[in-house]
Structure formats: structure tokens, C-alpha cells
Design an enzyme around this catalytic site. Structure first.
Site, PDB file in Angstrom:
ATOM      1  N   SER A 713       0.799  -1.221   0.000  1.00 24.53           N
ATOM      2  CA  SER A 713       0.000   0.000   0.000  1.00 24.53           C
ATOM      3  C   SER A 713       0.833   1.273   0.000  1.00 24.53           C
ATOM      4  O   SER A 713       0.289   2.363  -0.152  1.00 24.53           O
ATOM      5  CB  SER A 713      -0.931   0.009   1.209  1.00 24.53           C
ATOM      6  N   LYS A 756      -6.606   3.377   8.439  1.00 23.50           N
ATOM      7  CA  LYS A 756      -5.707   4.370   7.845  1.00 23.50           C
ATOM      8  C   LYS A 756      -6.333   5.759   7.859  1.00 23.50           C
ATOM      9  O   LYS A 756      -5.665   6.750   8.185  1.00 23.50           O
ATOM     10  CB  LYS A 756      -5.353   3.954   6.419  1.00 23.50           C
TER      11      LYS A 756
END
Length: 820
Positions: A713, A756
Site C-alpha cells: 500500500s 488508515k
């Protein structure tokens, strides 16, 4: 049957002459057809009978208590008229009318009558002949009817002779098997000459329903009546033979038990002569009594009886005696049929969960749905296997405890962290010294019921070594298709786990084997935002700590600013565990001042925290304060929730080497290679000289180098930092990003988006770039977080650079369409 007085009175009665005339072919429903027999029609009082039927020639005691019935008897005695008895269709009707009575009855003669002190009448009555009611003359003060006598042919035919013999043969067997019928009943039946009389006698003697006796009364032809009686006798004989068979089996078991008792008494005497203690025998007998009282499955009972037989035949000092005794103790102490009743009140369970836990809507809804389905489908549905996945301190274990209390179930917990031996789950075989069942059976014994709430904590921290894989052993435990017959190596008999509500917990799901994940329904526990932590502290943490520290009578108030400072400057976590520790530390300071006789503070304010807790431990705003070149802010997912991960790129004269530091995993290293390849492939469009890559060493570093990092990511973050360093373009300091990059510049979806975005929200990030394919995950993000953040959805790297770089030069070719 009748007693001797009845028989003597019966023999002295004058019986009516048999009339050699049959009315079998007359339609009794047609009243007009009675004109030919008008001389035979009689008018008399009617006595309704409750739950009985009178038959011709039969002597029966009657007990009469209804006013109309007593009036009918008195009128019959005064006028010398006969009395007609008819059975009621429904015994519960107190005052029957014509519609409540059968149409066929019996003319009776009153023999002996006694008036009782309570006003009722007890009398002996003898049936004379059958009657069919044709008209009700009056209903008050007693029922009076007109009825037509019915006669039957008394001649015997070969058919009736054969039927009488068959009926007598069946009746003889019934008398032999039915202990309530004396042998004189068969003797009396043998001396009955008429076929109809014999059928009526059988109907009177046998225990039949009112409808069956009425059917016999309404059957005029003797042959038909005998055929019907033979069917009833055959049914009665089948039931009696079955009862006799069952009784014989019971008697055989009783004889066996008596024999065993006699032999055991002899064994006691022999053991006493041999000097063996009676304590051992007493213990064996106690075990036998406990096993006999328990509701055990057939296979388990057979195994228990077998082991008990071995134990009783062994000397007390035998080495195997202790092993067998321990095994039987485990079998006896386990719950085999004991269960607790679930509280299926959805409102009550909802209230309990809301009063103890803030947020967590997915987990609460799933439990309420389970209760609703259980309430509708009862025991048809299987218990779900739930898996709570989330960072530490988010309330996974405490929610399981609250669910158990709301449902009214026992709560038991097993921590699987560090378990590496498969025998910890399935137990050891009894061939080993000191063997015991596995943790599953041990915990079920501690629960004491078949349907507890069983929490398997830290299922993601199970290890595997040469002793086996405990996660593989859990497959049978957590599979509804198998756990109804769970096999423990120690017990060696199947144990039912299908009624258990299993809840497992894990911080991350990746270490859990796919086969085990497939058996569980995963419910994610996200990290809390600051507003949620503030509310949790007010509702739950502060009251609990005040109570635990004895400050109920001296409550201390926490201001909102103080709690915000605790959350932002003294803790950095996804859950609230450290926040509770800091609150407990402040409560201890107050308790100490009280114990020293000093005046404690009434309110905890933000400016008091440094004095009591020291300087702030965390700077929550981890975002860069200024824009910079070669540095991009990524957002990552960790076991403790979301976090910010800055990516720094430094360019140095060299030979084109790529250096990666910060304990990067293989996947993240490959993402860095892909980001560099993308940068080199777009060098001309980005305005980068082609030869600069061969003359420059590239150092990519992710701070906090002691912490391992992995995953794809960070791809677009590394690419943004690289492009910024090579183009000398400034990256915005308030932009965070996450997404996997391909060599063609496509941005692929990532996981852990909620954690996140919460990390970006807590750190003060204003804009966050996420893959467009993750748009579906935005439904799980709290609304206040979405309103605070500027969320940009992208599909191509060009859009990322457009947002992240302050002055990004447009590519020479057409850029990808705007994905935001």
C-alpha cells in the site's frame, strides 16, 4: 364385573320374553314409518348418562346428582313407568338438550335406590331392551321422550356360533393378561347363550370409550355386533400383550439388579475377609450411583459402565486404578445434558450491550440478529462462530463477556496465545502418565453447561511446531458440521459442542489459516476516533476507576480539555486501554492525597496533567509542518490500528543503486522497485533527464527503522517521493496517501482503509488520496471523519501527483480522466 349380591339379584330378575320379530329393515329415521308400530312406542322419563352407556340385561350402579335427573327418577317410581337412559355426546355439558344426546338408549328398571346425605341418589339399575328416541315430549322439569323399542332375533346360526366362539377365545386371553378382570368373568361369559347378550356383556366389561360402547348399542344385528366386538377385543389384546412384554422386560431387569446386588454383597464379604478396605468399595458404589443418575448418551454410558466394571474388578492397589478413577471423574463432571435458558428478549439484550459498550454497531447488530432468529426458529438454527478482529483495547473480550450476561449464559475463556501443542486442544491419550483432556473439554467442565459462551482469545497467536498445529485441531471445534461429535483423545467418546456460542478474537487476521477463517464469521473492530474515546471515558472508564479507587464519596470531575489532552498527548492507540491506565494514575494521585489527609482536587484540568503525569509522551500531529521535496506522507495499517508512515528519498551521485532502509519486507521492497521503474518509464514526460538514473544512487528510507514494515500500500507514496526528488517539486505536507502502484501507473485497492483514515484524521491530515476501487469501504468510515477529510479517489498516478505536488508539470500526452 358384578359382585355376588349383584349376581344373586340378577338371577332373580324377570327377563322380558324374546319377541320373534326383527325391525332390522325398518328405517328408524323416518318417523312417519312408525305408524305401523304405534302400539310399541312408549313414553317415559329420560335419564342422561355422563361417560357411560347402559346395555340390556346388564346390572349397573348409577349415581345421580342433577336436578332434572333426580326428578325423572322420582316420576318413574311414582307412576311405575320405565326409565330410559341415553348417553351424552359431550361429558362436559352440564344440562344436556336433545342435540347433546345420542338417539339410541336403553330401557332400564330401577332395583334398589338410596338417597345420600348430599341430596344425590345411588341406585342399582338393570337394562331391559334397546330403544330409539323418536320424539322429545318435554324438557322441564325433567326430560320426557317417546321411544320405539328395538328387538333382536335370538336364534343361533352357524355364523353367530362361530363368532361367539371367536369372541370367547379372545376374551379368555384378555382375562389372562388383564389383571383387573377376574377369572369369573370368563366363566360368566361362557354361560351366556344369546349372541347379542354376549356382545353386550363384552362391551360392558371391556374398558371402551363412550363412542365405542354407543356403537355396540346401536348395532342391532347380533352377528354385526359380535364382529365389531371381536375387533375391539383384538385391539385390546394387542395392547395387553405389549404391556405384558414390557412388564416382562422390566421384571427381567429387576431380577438382574437383585442378582447384582446379591453378588456385590458377597463380594463385600470376600473383600472384608481378604483385608481389603470398604472405602474403595464405597467409592465404586458412589461412582455407580452417580453414573446411573446422569443423562448420558448411549455410547458414553456404555463406555462408563465398561470402565466402571474394570475398576470394580481391580484391586485397590493396582496402578491402573487411579487412571480409571480419574477418567470416570472427568466423565461424571462434564455437562452432558445441563443447559441454561437463553434470554431471547431482543430489547433486554440491546439495552445491556448499549449500557456497557459504546459504538461497535456491527457486533451488536449481529448478536441481536442471532437472538431474533433463535426466538423464531427455536433450536433449528446453529450457533454462529464469530471472530472479533481489531486492535488491542477496542473491547473484544469485554463485549463477549457482556453478550454472555445479556443472553443469560455462562462465560468461559481460553487464551490461545503461544499455544504450540496440538494436544492442548485435543488432549493426551490415556496411555501417557498424567494425561488430561484438552483445553476445550477442561473449559466445558468448568462451565458446567452445554451451551456456554466460549471465548477463544488471541486465535491469531497460535504457533505450530513438531508437536502439531493447534489451529488445525480447532477446525473440528469451530465447524458446525463436525463439532456435535467433537473427539478428545483423552475421553475417546464424542462430545457435543454444537450448542456452544463460540467467539474468537484476533488482532490481525492474516496469521489465521484460511481453512480456519472459512469457519468463522469475521466482525471487524475498528479503532476509535477522539470523539468516541472521549465519550467512552465519560461513560465507562472514569466511573469504573473512581469506584475501584474508593473515590465514590469524593468524586473527581474531568474536564473535556483534560480528557482531550490525555487522548492526544499521553496516549497513542486505537483502543482505550492506555487511556484507562492514565485515568487510573490520576485517580491514584487523588486517593493518595485523601489518605494523607490533604485536600484533593475537585476537577482535573488540562494544565494539571504535566504535574501529575509528567510531560506529554506523544505529539499527535505527526504530519510535516512544512512542505518538502523528496518526502511524502503515507498512511499504514498496524496491529495497533492506523499510523502515518513518511517516505523519505535522498539522491546522491553514484552508479544507479537503490538502497532501501527501515526494515522493509519483501513486498514493500518490490513496491519500491515498481515505483522506481514507473518513474524511469515516465522520465521524459516528467522532465527528467534519461541519464540521471545511471549516475545517481537512490536511498529510500521509512523512519522508525526498528519497526518491521511490509505490504504494497505504500507504492504511490514511494513513487510520489521519488518523482518529487527527481523533479525537485514540493510535496504538500498536509496530504496523506495509500495505494498500490503498477508499472503502468494504475492505482490498485488496499486493505485496512478505515484504520488508515482514522490515523490521518487523528494526525491532522487535511487531504487523503485513496484508490477509487476502495470507494465501497467509505460506508464504514464515521461521518464526522469524512466531513473533516478531503477524500480524493484516484485510478492513475497522474492524479496522485496532481494533488500531492504543489506545481506538477502536465504530461505531454493526455492525462487520465479525473477520478476524484
Amino acid at each position: 364385573m358384578m359382585d355376588i349380591a349383584f349376581q344373586n339379584w340378577w338371577a332373580q330378575m324377570e327377563w322380558p320374553q324374546e319377541i320373534p320379530f326383527s325391525l332390522d329393515d325398518v328405517d328408524f329415521d323416518d318417523v312417519a314409518a312408525l305408524s305401523e308400530f304405534s302400539d310399541d312406542v312408549i313414553e317415559a322419563p329420560l335419564l342422561p348418562l355422563r361417560d357411560m352407556v347402559m346395555f340390556p340385561r346388564m346390572v349397573t350402579p348409577l349415581f345421580v346428582g342433577r336436578d332434572r335427573s333426580i326428578e325423572a327418577i322420582e316420576v318413574a317410581l311414582e307412576t311405575g313407568e320405565p326409565l330410559i337412559t341415553v348417553a351424552q355426546r359431550d361429558v362436559d355439558v352440564a344440562e344436556p338438550g336433545p342435540e347433546d344426546l345420542f338417539t339410541f338408549g336403553t330401557e332400564v328398571e330401577i332395583g334398589r335406590m338410596l338417597r345420600m346425605p348430599d341430596g344425590t341418589i345411588s341406585m342399582l339399575s338393570q337394562g331391559l331392551r334397546r330403544l330409539q328416541i323418536v320424539e322429545y315430549v318435554q324438557l322441564e322439569p325433567y326430560i320426557r321422550v317417546r321411544a320405539l323399542p328395538i328387538y333382536e332375533v335370538a336364534d343361533k346360526t352357524p355364523l353367530t356360533e362361530a363368532l361367539m366362539r371367536a369372541v370367547l377365545a379372545l376374551f379368555e386371553k384378555v382375562v389372562q393378561l388383564n389383571r383387573s378382570l377376574p377369572q369369573d368373568a370368563y366363566v360368566f361369559a361362557m354361560n351366556v347363550d344369546g349372541p347379542g347378550w354376549l356382545a353386550d356383556l363384552m362391551a360392558q366389561v371391556l374398558d371402551l370409550e363412550v363412542t365405542e360402547r354407543q356403537e355396540v348399542l346401536e348395532t342391532i344385528a347380533p352377528a354385526s355386533r359380535l364382529q365389531y366386538i371381536s375387533v375391539l377385543l383384538a385391539k385390546e389384546l394387542d395392547v395387553l400383550e405389549l404391556e405384558d412384554h414390557i412388564h416382562a422386560q422390566v421384571q427381567q431387569e429387576l431380577d438382574k439388579s437383585q442378582r447384582e446386588y446379591f453378588l456385590r454383597e458377597q463380594m463385600k464379604v470376600i473383600q472384608s475377609e481378604l483385608g481389603e478396605g470398604d472405602v474403595y468399595t464405597q467409592e465404586v458404589n458412589e461412582l455407580r450411583d452417580r453414573i446411573a443418575e446422569m443423562e448420558l448418551p448411549d455410547e458414553t454410558r456404555a463406555r462408563a459402565d465398561k470402565e466402571l466394571g474394570r475398576l470394580s474388578s481391580m484391586p485397590p492397589m493396582s496402578p491402573e486404578t487411579g487412571m480409571i478413577r480419574t477418567y470416570l471423574d472427568w466423565l461424571i463432571d462434564l455437562p452432558w445434558s445441563e443447559t441454561t435458558e437463553d434470554n431471547l428478549d431482543v430489547g433486554h439484550v440491546d439495552q445491556v450491550l448499549e449500557s456497557r459498550h459504546y459504538g461497535l454497531p456491527k457486533a451488536k447488530d449481529r448478536i441481536l440478529e442471532y437472538i431474533a432468529v433463535r426466538r423464531l426458529a427455536a433450536d433449528k438454527m446453529r450457533s454462529p462462530i464469530l471472530c472479533f478482529v481489531g486492535p488491542p483495547g477496542t473491547g473484544k473480550t469485554s463485549l463477549g463477556r457482556s453478550i454472555a450476561e445479556a443472553l443469560g449464559r455462562k462465560f468461559v475463556r481460553v487464551s490461545l496465545g503461544g499455544v504450540r501443542d496440538e494436544a492442548e486442544i485435543r488432549g493426551h491419550r490415556r496411555t501417557y502418565i498424567g494425561s488430561l483432556p484438552g483445553r476445550i473439554i477442561q473449559t466445558m467442565r468448568r462451565a458446567g453447561t452445554l451451551n456456554p459462551l466460549f471465548m477463544l482469545d488471541e486465535v491469531d497467536k497460535i504457533g505450530a511446531d513438531f508437536r502439531g498445529d493447534p489451529a488445525a485441531a480447532l477446525l473440528e471445534v469451530l465447524d458446525p458440521e463436525q463439532n456435535f461429535a467433537f473427539s478428545d483423545h483423552y475421553l475417546e467418546v464424542p462430545y457435543d459442542l454444537s450448542k456452544v456460542l463460540f467467539i474468537t478474537t484476533a488482532n490481525i487476521l492474516s496469521p489465521v489459516p484460511p481453512a480456519l477463517q472459512d469457519r468463522m464469521e469475521v466482525i471487524e473492530f475498528p479503532g476509535y476516533i477522539d470523539e468516541e474515546k472521549l465519550e467512552i471515558a465519560r461513560r465507562f472508564l472514569i466511573p469504573r476507576q473512581l469506584e475501584e479507587h474508593g473515590l465514590d464519596e469524593h468524586p473527581v470531575a474531568f474536564t473535556k480539555s483534560a480528557l482531550q489532552s490525555l487522548i492526544r498527548e499521553y496516549t497513542y492507540e486505537a483502543g482505550v486501554r492506555n487511556l484507562e491506565r492514565e485515568i487510573a494514575s490520576l485517580c491514584r494521585k487523588v486517593a493518595r492525597r485523601l489518605a494523607e489527609g490533604k485536600s484533593p482536587p475537585q476537577r482535573i484540568q488540562a494544565n494539571m496533567l504535566a504535574k501529575h503525569l509528567g510531560p506529554p509522551q506523544f505529539i499527535r500531529n505527526m504530519a510535516e509542518e512544512h512542505d518538502g521535496v523528496g518526502i511524502a506522507m503515507g498512511v499504514a495499517w498496524t496491529e495497533a490500528g492506523g499510523d502515518l508512515t513518511p517516505v523519505e528519498v535522498a539522491l546522491m551521485p553514484g552508479k544507479g543503486n537503490l538502497l532501501l532502509t527501515g526494515r522493509l519486507g519483501d513486498i514493500m521492497q518490490e513496491s519500491a522497485q515498481a515505483a522506481l521503474s514507473y518513474t524511469r518509464s515516465r522520465s521524459e514526460e516528467l522532465g527528467i533527464e534519461a541519464g540521471v538514473f545511471d549516475q545517481t544512487d537512490i536511498h529510500v528510507h521509512l523512519p522508525e527503522g526498528a519497526i518491521p514494515k511490509d505490504g504494497p500500500s505504500a507504492g504511490i507514496t514511494i513513487a510520489t517521493a521519488l518523482i518529487s526528488a527527481f523533479t525537485n517539486q514540493t510535496v504538500r505536507h498536509d496530504v496523506g496517501m495509500t495505494g498500490e502502484i503498477t508499472l503502468r501507473g494504475r492505482v490498485l485497492p488496499v486493505g485496512g482503509l478505515k484504520e488508515k483514515m482514522l490515523a490521518a484524521y487523528r494526525a491532522g491530515i487535511e487531504t487523503i488520496i485513496i484508490p477509487k476501487s476502495n470507494k465501497k469501504d467509505l460506508d464504514e468510515i464515521p461521518r464526522r471523519v469524512q466531513r473533516k477529510l478531503n477524500i480524493v479517489l484516484v485510478e492513475q498516478m497522474d492524479k496522485v501527483l496532481d494533488v500531492a505536488l504543489i506545481s506538477f508539470p502536465s504530461p505531454s500526452h493526455d492525462a487520465a480522466p479525473d477520478a476524484g
